[in-house]
Design an enzyme around this catalytic site. Structure first.
Site, PDB file in Angstrom:
ATOM      1  N   HIS A  90      -5.271   0.186   6.905  1.00  0.00           N
ATOM      2  CA  HIS A  90      -5.221  -0.526   8.187  1.00  0.00           C
ATOM      3  C   HIS A  90      -6.491  -0.322   9.035  1.00  0.00           C
ATOM      4  CE1 HIS A  90      -1.232  -0.850   6.804  1.00  0.00           C
ATOM      5  NE2 HIS A  90      -0.669   0.126   7.489  1.00  0.00           N
ATOM      6  N   HIS A 118      -0.497  -5.035   5.861  1.00  0.00           N
ATOM      7  CA  HIS A 118       0.129  -5.906   6.855  1.00  0.00           C
ATOM      8  C   HIS A 118      -0.647  -5.962   8.172  1.00  0.00           C
ATOM      9  CE1 HIS A 118       1.967  -2.160   8.324  1.00  0.00           C
ATOM     10  NE2 HIS A 118       2.244  -2.793   9.438  1.00  0.00           N
ATOM     11  N   LYS A 153       0.840  -1.172   0.000  1.00  0.00           N
ATOM     12  CA  LYS A 153       0.000   0.000   0.000  1.00  0.00           C
ATOM     13  C   LYS A 153       0.895   1.249   0.000  1.00  0.00           C
ATOM     14  CE  LYS A 153      -0.474   2.008   3.682  1.00  0.00           C
ATOM     15  NZ  LYS A 153       0.831   2.402   4.241  1.00  0.00           N
ATOM     16  N   ASP A 179      -2.538   7.165   4.480  1.00  0.00           N
ATOM     17  CA  ASP A 179      -1.428   6.302   4.887  1.00  0.00           C
ATOM     18  C   ASP A 179      -1.910   5.108   5.716  1.00  0.00           C
ATOM     19  OD1 ASP A 179       1.282   5.493   5.274  1.00  0.00           O
ATOM     20  OD2 ASP A 179       1.306   6.475   7.230  1.00  0.00           O
ATOM     21  N   LYS A 226      -1.493  -9.155  11.329  1.00  0.00           N
ATOM     22  CA  LYS A 226      -1.120  -9.082  12.747  1.00  0.00           C
ATOM     23  C   LYS A 226      -1.963 -10.116  13.514  1.00  0.00           C
ATOM     24  CE  LYS A 226       0.535  -4.353  12.772  1.00  0.00           C
ATOM     25  NZ  LYS A 226       1.858  -4.280  13.386  1.00  0.00           N
TER      26      LYS A 226
HETATM   27  C1  BG6 Z   1       2.490   1.776   7.496  1.00  0.00           C
HETATM   28  C2  BG6 Z   1       2.447   3.277   7.418  1.00  0.00           C
HETATM   29  O1  BG6 Z   1       1.646   1.202   6.548  1.00  0.00           O
HETATM   30  O2  BG6 Z   1       2.081   1.367   8.783  1.00  0.00           O
HETATM   31  C3  BG6 Z   1       3.320   3.883   8.496  1.00  0.00           C
HETATM   32  O3  BG6 Z   1       2.900   3.692   6.136  1.00  0.00           O
HETATM   33  C4  BG6 Z   1       2.942   3.357   9.865  1.00  0.00           C
HETATM   34  O4  BG6 Z   1       3.221   5.303   8.483  1.00  0.00           O
HETATM   35  C5  BG6 Z   1       2.911   1.841   9.834  1.00  0.00           C
HETATM   36  O5  BG6 Z   1       3.896   3.817  10.790  1.00  0.00           O
HETATM   37  C6  BG6 Z   1       2.381   1.250  11.125  1.00  0.00           C
HETATM   38  O6  BG6 Z   1       2.610  -0.136  11.105  1.00  0.00           O
HETATM   39  P1  BG6 Z   1       3.068  -0.900  12.406  1.00  0.00           P
HETATM   40  O7  BG6 Z   1       3.097  -2.329  12.015  1.00  0.00           O
HETATM   41  O8  BG6 Z   1       4.424  -0.351  12.772  1.00  0.00           O
HETATM   42  O9  BG6 Z   1       2.041  -0.574  13.425  1.00  0.00           O
END
Ligand code: BG6
Length: 464
Positions: A248, A186, A156, A243, A190
């Site tokens: 997410h 991702h 993404k 973002d 999790k």
């Molecule tokens: C990413 C974003 O997809 O996810 C980032 O681009 C963000 O800005 C990150 O910090 C957060 O992922 P995680 O796994 O560190 O919580």
């Protein structure tokens, strides 16, 4: 489960942050767990002029940063399976060189036609170029007929708005079959997020209560303590909503809101997630409280950020899932960088009971709250009310809690990227988003962007 045919991982943008911080460590861990075929190979593709030795040194340093988790022997074996191919993403000849490298590895080292997994760990601006060049150079055609496959993994953000996402999809679907495309979010990989479906559909305790009859509101947070951390060039102009909101946060919402897919099947699960997202709308009436955006103090001084940037680093959105199950329930979606703490959580607030056996004169504020703790301190907990011990009728909150760290004992939780790579090798698309999901998520985000363009950008420092 190990797949029989070895896989060659081609990482575009191999020297970048994502590859360094997450992909190479994830591959190393899968290798250490014996989940990769011994003949697996990693081919890094990037602009930098690395010799094979320099590239292996680079991989070795990433492995060394993991401390003493792996033996020197294992690291050496892993590093020995890596190769480098230098080229610019838009340079056609570079794909010919890549093709030669892959063929020669198949012939001389792997000794069979390996699966090819192409990972685009590059800024989205290069996607179209890479897709076209991969397809035009014949690299996406499996070499061994029924034996090997070729798949493409895309990070993404998938597009920067509905229009660009649709354009990308159009191009992708011309060049690849849907079974070849793995769009990564991702967060879906999790552990606690994966657990939402297991929890909801394998326990009679909660599913009958999972609707507007018993639930008052759902809050979803993705807070990070740190700022853009050197990613200003990517982040500025993109902002928190695109973002982490479009993907997410909305994917977490989809898993909580979706109907029972009945089977653990990618088509059915992705269809239900998409339906839930398609029913999402802003909670009306929209007010200055229900739709907010903010920017952390000091953001404009970050490297590669415009001094007058209007990019949001925080959002708060009150939404509604407009279907029979959820109509009337508030969904509060909130995410931000430079918040007081790093925490990703989903909290489901149940309605209060009609009456309360509370002491006379005490306000009835007793609600059950179910929390999915995505990170840190991964787990699931339920807050309930119990009588305080002793000569009193007062109530106090108590918590029933499941913590991953208790059941993992001394094992480490697998990183989401390990799961992403592993599922891609197995060809399981449950944890990847479909075309439809990307489209409906963008539709909702476009509505938000239209409605909040006049909303003030509030400055904050930790809390907002
Ligand atoms: C990413 C974003 O997809 O996810 C980032 O681009 C963000 O800005 C990150 O910090 C957060 O992922 P995680 O796994 O560190 O919580």
């Amino acid at each position: 489960m190990k797949t029989e045919t070895p896989t060659t991982f081609v990482i575009f943008g191999v020297t970048g942050e994502l590859s360094r911080r997450r992909l190479i460590p994830a591959l190393l861990d899968l290798f250490a767990k014996g989940l990769l075929q011994p003949q697996f190979r990693v081919v890094g593709f990037s602009r930098g002029a690395y010799s094979s030795e320099e590239f292996r040194k680079f991989v070795g340093e990433i492995a060394a940063a993991e401390g003493n988790r792996y033996s020197a022997d294992l690291v050496e074996k892993f590093v020995g399976c890596t190769h480098y191919c230098q080229g610019a993403f838009e340079e056609k000849d570079a794909y010919m060189r890549l093709s030669d490298t892959l063929n020669s590895l198949d012939e001389t080292e792997i000794k069979q036609c390996s699966n090819k997994l192409f990972y685009l760990a590059v800024p989205p601006a290069y996607y179209m170029n890479i897709f076209d060049n991969l397809a035009n150079s014949g690299l996406t055609i499996p070499c061994g007929g029924r034996e090997g496959w070729t798949r493409v993994l895309v990070e993404k953000p998938f597009g920067k708005d509905l229009e660009t996402a649709q354009e990308l999809e159009k191009r992708l679907s011309k060049l690849f079959q849907e079974e070849q495309i793995f769009r990564i979010d991702h967060y879906l990989a999790k552990e606690t997020v994966q657990n939402i479906l297991a929890f909801r559909f394998s326990n009679i305790l909660f599913e009958p209560l999972w609707s507007n009859i018993f639930i008052e509101r759902v809050e979803i947070n993705l807070f990070e303590k740190f700022g853009v951390e050197g990613r200003g060039a990517f982040y500025d102009g993109i902002g928190a909503l695109r973002d982490v909101g479009q993907n997410h946060v909305l994917q977490m919402l989809a898993l909580v809101a979706m109907e029972d897919p009945k089977e653990l099947d990618a088509v059915l699960i992705r269809r239900e997630r998409a339906k839930a997202l398609a029913a999402l709308k802003l909670k009306e009436p929209v007010s200055a409280d229900s739709l907010r955006r903010g920017q952390y103090a000091g953001y404009r001084n970050e490297e590669h950020v415009a001094p007058n940037s209007e990019t949001e680093t925080y959002f708060h959105i009150e939404a509604e899932v407009d279907n029979e199950r959820w109509r009337g329930v508030s969904w509060v979606l909130e995410a931000g960088k430079r918040m007081a703490e790093s925490k990703a959580e989903i909290r489901v607030y149940f309605k209060k009971t009609e009456t309360c056996l509370c002491p006379p004169g005490v306000e009835h504020h007793h609600q059950n709250v179910l929390t999915f703790r995505v990170q840190p301190d991964e787990g699931i907990s339920v807050t309930f009310w119990a009588k305080k011990p002793g000569f009193t009728t007062e109530l106090e909150p108590q918590v029933l809690s499941f913590n991953y760290k208790d059941s993992l004992l001394d094992q480490r939780m697998p990183d989401a990227y390990e799961r992403v790579l592993y599922d891609c090798i197995r060809g399981d698309q449950i944890l990847f988003t479909s075309t439809k999901e990307v489209e409906v998520a963008w539709k909702f985000i476009m509505t938000v962007m239209k409605r909040w363009k006049d909303a003030p950008l509030m400055e904050y420092d930790g809390t907002i």
